[in-house]
Each structure stands twice: as structure tokens, then as C-alpha cells.
Design a protein around this motif. Structure first.
Motif, PDB file in Angstrom:
ATOM      1  N   UNK A  85       0.743  -1.085   0.067  1.00  0.00           N
ATOM      2  CA  UNK A  85      -0.039   0.052  -0.070  1.00  0.00           C
ATOM      3  C   UNK A  85       0.958   1.376   0.144  1.00  0.00           C
ATOM      4  N   UNK A  86       1.930   1.341   0.733  1.00  0.00           N
ATOM      5  CA  UNK A  86       2.660   2.482   0.794  1.00  0.00           C
ATOM      6  C   UNK A  86       3.406   2.575  -0.553  1.00  0.00           C
ATOM      7  N   UNK A  87       3.924   1.509  -0.951  1.00  0.00           N
ATOM      8  CA  UNK A  87       4.458   1.791  -2.289  1.00  0.00           C
ATOM      9  C   UNK A  87       3.938   2.111  -3.467  1.00  0.00           C
ATOM     10  N   UNK A  88       2.429   1.773  -3.492  1.00  0.00           N
ATOM     11  CA  UNK A  88       1.683   1.987  -4.375  1.00  0.00           C
ATOM     12  C   UNK A  88       1.071   3.475  -4.201  1.00  0.00           C
ATOM     13  N   UNK A  89       1.230   4.194  -2.878  1.00  0.00           N
ATOM     14  CA  UNK A  89       0.753   5.204  -2.806  1.00  0.00           C
ATOM     15  C   UNK A  89       1.972   6.399  -2.975  1.00  0.00           C
ATOM     16  N   UNK A  90       3.036   5.904  -3.225  1.00  0.00           N
ATOM     17  CA  UNK A  90       4.225   6.727  -3.746  1.00  0.00           C
ATOM     18  C   UNK A  90       4.068   6.681  -4.941  1.00  0.00           C
ATOM     19  N   UNK A  91       3.993   5.378  -5.772  1.00  0.00           N
ATOM     20  CA  UNK A  91       3.994   5.415  -6.958  1.00  0.00           C
ATOM     21  C   UNK A  91       2.802   5.898  -7.632  1.00  0.00           C
ATOM     22  N   UNK A  92       1.744   6.355  -7.078  1.00  0.00           N
ATOM     23  CA  UNK A  92       0.410   6.945  -7.439  1.00  0.00           C
ATOM     24  C   UNK A  92       0.899   8.508  -7.899  1.00  0.00           C
ATOM     25  N   UNK A  93       1.603   9.006  -7.021  1.00  0.00           N
ATOM     26  CA  UNK A  93       2.036  10.482  -7.137  1.00  0.00           C
ATOM     27  C   UNK A  93       3.205  10.736  -8.076  1.00  0.00           C
ATOM     28  N   UNK A  94       3.841   9.687  -8.589  1.00  0.00           N
ATOM     29  CA  UNK A  94       4.951   9.647  -9.515  1.00  0.00           C
ATOM     30  C   UNK A  94       4.276   9.561 -11.167  1.00  0.00           C
ATOM     31  N   UNK A  95       4.314  10.647 -11.793  1.00  0.00           N
ATOM     32  CA  UNK A  95       3.600  10.811 -13.076  1.00  0.00           C
ATOM     33  C   UNK A  95       3.811   9.563 -14.054  1.00  0.00           C
ATOM     34  N   UNK A  96       5.164   9.266 -14.424  1.00  0.00           N
ATOM     35  CA  UNK A  96       5.349   8.002 -15.097  1.00  0.00           C
ATOM     36  C   UNK A  96       4.671   6.525 -14.645  1.00  0.00           C
ATOM     37  N   UNK A  97       4.600   6.605 -13.318  1.00  0.00           N
ATOM     38  CA  UNK A  97       4.315   5.248 -12.608  1.00  0.00           C
ATOM     39  C   UNK A  97       2.922   5.289 -12.328  1.00  0.00           C
ATOM     40  N   UNK A  98       2.010   6.470 -12.366  1.00  0.00           N
ATOM     41  CA  UNK A  98       0.630   6.617 -11.731  1.00  0.00           C
ATOM     42  C   UNK A  98      -0.455   5.582 -12.479  1.00  0.00           C
ATOM     43  N   UNK A  99      -0.173   5.290 -13.625  1.00  0.00           N
ATOM     44  CA  UNK A  99      -1.241   4.375 -14.510  1.00  0.00           C
ATOM     45  C   UNK A  99      -0.994   3.266 -14.132  1.00  0.00           C
ATOM     46  N   UNK A 100       0.227   2.544 -13.971  1.00  0.00           N
ATOM     47  CA  UNK A 100       0.844   1.091 -13.641  1.00  0.00           C
ATOM     48  C   UNK A 100       0.468   0.820 -11.954  1.00  0.00           C
ATOM     49  N   UNK A 101       0.665   2.002 -11.349  1.00  0.00           N
ATOM     50  CA  UNK A 101       0.475   1.996  -9.910  1.00  0.00           C
ATOM     51  C   UNK A 101      -0.960   1.769  -9.767  1.00  0.00           C
ATOM     52  N   UNK A 102      -1.890   2.390 -10.265  1.00  0.00           N
ATOM     53  CA  UNK A 102      -3.474   2.402 -10.154  1.00  0.00           C
ATOM     54  C   UNK A 102      -3.926   0.764 -10.726  1.00  0.00           C
TER      55      UNK A 102
END
Length: 157
Positions: A85-102
Motif C-alpha cells: 500500500x505504501x509503495x502504491x501510494x508513492x508510485x501513484x503520485x509519480x507521473x510515469x508510474x501513476x497508471x501502472x500503480x493504479x
């Protein structure tokens, strides 16, 4: 009989230019309003995932520990889920990772839904469904970022 419509030679380049412009706009991404709205949604989701969701799991709060004991996997699964969950939260706000994180968080919510239904008799089953829908919105709007990430990874391989 069918009627054939022809485009005069002078307007054909203009029509082709309009078609190229329309396809470029479609590939460029969401409108400014949509981008700001979804970016705000990403921040709110990331804050929720990091603080009230992952936080208790990562510090081993008694309520979280009791829930994971009921699941039957023990503390390691609680810490693992909190870390995801924490890794997903961080990746969610990194533009290039946002879609794959979601997309990854959609998978996590499917697991949470299954757990809620099978272990806790559906007591809070609506919560992962709501978050799943919100992550699906982010994944859809940020799909171009996912395409860019896949292209970047392919170039490096």
C-alpha cells in the motif's frame, strides 16, 4: 443507387491536417480540467493509502494485527500488505508510474474484496469496491503514462 461524394483537391490537405490534429490531441492526454481533477484524486488516494491504511499495518497496530490474525496469514502478511500500500501510494503520485500503480492497486483491492467477502462475511466489502473504481478512473485517465512506461522499459531491454 449510392452517391459518391468527392472532396475538392483544395480541401483535402485541410481535412488531412484536421484528422492529424485530432489524433494528436487524443494521444496528447486528458484535458487540463481532467488532469487537475485526477491529479487531486491521486493525491487524496495516496494520502489515504499511506496514512490510515498502510500506517497501522506497518507499525503493527493491534486492530490491524487482529484483522490479519483472522485472515490466518499472520504478521508477515500484514507488513507485506502495508508495504504494498505504501509503495502504491508513492508510485501513484509519480507521473510515469501513476497508471501502472493504479492497475496494481486494482489488484490489491480485488484481493481485499475477496478477503472481505470470504473471511469477514462482507462486512466492509463496499470499501474495496469504491477504491477499485477510483483506481480504475486513475488507470484509465493515465493510460498514456502506462504506454510511455512500457515503451521506456522496452527501449532499455
Amino acid at each position: 443507387m449510392s452517391e459518391v461524394t468527392t472532396i475538392p483537391a483544395q480541401t483535402a490537405p485541410a481535412a488531412a491536417s484536421a484528422a492529424v490534429s485530432a489524433s494528436s490531441t487524443a494521444q496528447a492526454g486528458p484535458s487540463r480540467r481532467t488532469d487537475i481533477t485526477v491529479r487531486t484524486l491521486q493525491i487524496v488516494l495516496a494520502l489515504f493509502l499511506a496514512v490510515p491504511s498502510a500506517g497501522p499495518k506497518l507499525i503493527g497496530h493491534s486492530v490491524a494485527a487482529e484483522s490479519f490474525d483472522a485472515i490466518g496469514f499472520g504478521d508477515w502478511f500484514m507488513y507485506f500488505t502495508g508495504a504494498l500500500e505504501l509503495a502504491g501510494a508513492v508510485a501513484l503520485v509519480i507521473p510515469i508510474l501513476s497508471g501502472v500503480s493504479a492497475i496494481a492497486l486494482i489488484g490489491l483491492m480485488i484481493g481485499a474484496l475477496i478477503t472481505q467477502v470470504t473471511v469477514f462475511d462482507g462486512e466492509n466489502a463496499l470499501t474495496p469496491v469504491i477504491f477499485l473504481v477510483l483506481f480504475a478512473v486513475v488507470a484509465w485517465v493515465r493510460r498514456q503514462k502506462t504506454v510511455e512506461l512500457v515503451a521506456l522499459v522496452r527501449r532499455r531491454i
